[in-house]
Write a protein that holds these residues in place. Sequence first.
Motif, mmCIF file in Angstrom:
data_model
loop_
_atom_site.group_PDB
_atom_site.id
_atom_site.type_symbol
_atom_site.label_atom_id
_atom_site.label_comp_id
_atom_site.label_asym_id
_atom_site.label_seq_id
_atom_site.Cartn_x
_atom_site.Cartn_y
_atom_site.Cartn_z
ATOM 1 N N ALA A 24 0.849 -1.185 0.000
ATOM 2 C CA ALA A 24 0.000 0.000 0.000
ATOM 3 C C ALA A 24 0.881 1.230 0.000
ATOM 4 O O ALA A 24 2.074 1.141 -0.111
ATOM 5 N N CYS A 25 0.271 2.335 0.148
ATOM 6 C CA CYS A 25 0.942 3.599 0.296
ATOM 7 C C CYS A 25 1.700 3.991 -0.964
ATOM 8 O O CYS A 25 2.854 3.639 -1.137
ATOM 9 N N CYS A 26 1.022 4.725 -1.776
ATOM 10 C CA CYS A 26 1.664 5.385 -2.897
ATOM 11 C C CYS A 26 2.300 4.371 -3.849
ATOM 12 O O CYS A 26 3.382 4.562 -4.360
ATOM 13 N N PHE A 27 1.610 3.316 -4.079
ATOM 14 C CA PHE A 27 2.103 2.259 -4.943
ATOM 15 C C PHE A 27 1.102 1.980 -6.038
ATOM 16 O O PHE A 27 -0.098 2.097 -5.821
ATOM 17 N N ARG A 199 1.078 6.423 12.044
ATOM 18 C CA ARG A 199 -0.386 6.417 12.165
ATOM 19 C C ARG A 199 -1.019 6.060 10.812
ATOM 20 O O ARG A 199 -1.948 5.262 10.734
ATOM 21 N N HIS A 200 -0.495 6.670 9.729
ATOM 22 C CA HIS A 200 -0.999 6.401 8.377
ATOM 23 C C HIS A 200 -0.790 4.919 8.018
ATOM 24 O O HIS A 200 -1.724 4.242 7.573
ATOM 25 N N GLU A 201 0.420 4.416 8.216
ATOM 26 C CA GLU A 201 0.716 3.026 7.836
ATOM 27 C C GLU A 201 -0.083 2.048 8.692
ATOM 28 O O GLU A 201 -0.529 1.007 8.204
ATOM 29 N N LEU A 202 -0.270 2.380 9.959
ATOM 30 C CA LEU A 202 -1.097 1.512 10.814
ATOM 31 C C LEU A 202 -2.533 1.454 10.292
ATOM 32 O O LEU A 202 -3.186 0.415 10.383
ATOM 33 N N GLY A 203 -3.008 2.554 9.738
ATOM 34 C CA GLY A 203 -4.341 2.555 9.121
ATOM 35 C C GLY A 203 -4.425 1.498 8.029
ATOM 36 O O GLY A 203 -5.394 0.740 7.947
ATOM 37 N N HIS A 204 -3.366 1.402 7.194
ATOM 38 C CA HIS A 204 -3.322 0.343 6.169
ATOM 39 C C HIS A 204 -3.306 -1.034 6.833
ATOM 40 O O HIS A 204 -4.023 -1.942 6.418
ATOM 41 N N ALA A 205 -2.444 -1.170 7.856
ATOM 42 C CA ALA A 205 -2.267 -2.482 8.502
ATOM 43 C C ALA A 205 -3.543 -2.942 9.212
ATOM 44 O O ALA A 205 -3.770 -4.133 9.383
ATOM 45 N N GLY A 210 -6.175 1.371 0.891
ATOM 46 C CA GLY A 210 -6.499 2.332 -0.153
ATOM 47 C C GLY A 210 -6.291 3.716 0.443
ATOM 48 O O GLY A 210 -5.846 3.845 1.590
ATOM 49 N N HIS A 211 -6.615 4.736 -0.336
ATOM 50 C CA HIS A 211 -6.367 6.102 0.115
ATOM 51 C C HIS A 211 -7.593 6.986 -0.069
ATOM 52 O O HIS A 211 -8.319 6.847 -1.048
ATOM 53 N N SER A 212 -7.766 7.908 0.854
ATOM 54 C CA SER A 212 -8.816 8.912 0.744
ATOM 55 C C SER A 212 -8.384 9.981 -0.260
ATOM 56 O O SER A 212 -7.186 10.273 -0.400
HETATM 57 ZN ZN LIG Z 1 -0.670 5.105 2.255
#
Ligand SMILES: [Zn+2]
Length: 261
Positions: A24-27, A199-205, A210-212
Amino acid sequence: MIHFLANWRRYSFGWRFLWGVAIACCFAVRTPALDDDLAAQLPSLGQHVLPETLSQWVVEDTVEDYFAEIKPSPLGYLIWSEFPVKVYRSAPDPQATAATLDRQKQWQASVDQAIADWSPFIPMVIVNDAETADIVIERKAPPVQRMVNPETGAVEFSLSRNGLTTYHFYLDFDNVLRHKMLITLSPHQGAIATETTARHELGHALGIWGHSLDEQNLLHYSQTSQDKSITDDDIYTLKKIYQQPTRLGRKMPSATSTNSD
Ligand SMILES: [Zn+2]
């Protein structure tokens, strides 16, 4: 497919790699599809009971979710079904110089704050064993180069320098299909940026894969060094995710064990 499952069973314990790694995250994420033959040999899709922490959370009229942006994994939504979720984070290195040790302790304090911020919504506990943890947070700069996923052949590009979340699947001792999350979190940011990235990465985990599109939200796709908190939109989205079907946390059908070679 039988070959696939035979391999799967060989890796049916602990923290072993299987397949279906996605990032995730910008991928640019390309998740492998599940064909019908394989799907028939896996646990069926089902819903878990919504955690009390989320069921009690009241949605205000003004809150908007971004559930439409969330991608299920090949095995369904990335939902935890046993609580508290066990989180391991890198410990400070006692051999490090005093200055480095201070930075490592600061990194840990930032990570702990991020865990504490999510815990009222998804209960988590910090553990000292990476092997048995559900989520592992590593103090390490994520790779930034183009990568080819050896299992799927998918080419993935990282635009993120500070945080990265990946997952893989495994079978536990009770033949339950499970997932494990790995967060790679840079040691090279200041306290506030480390906390926001964690905090952001934990949201993915925790399942927000996905992203808002709204930059107010913590799970907006842009990286920021600003202090950013969990918003009601983030929680509403999380709550919707936890009401979706998944194969994770469900037992393998027993008939499949006779099909291996
Ligand atoms: Zn992300």
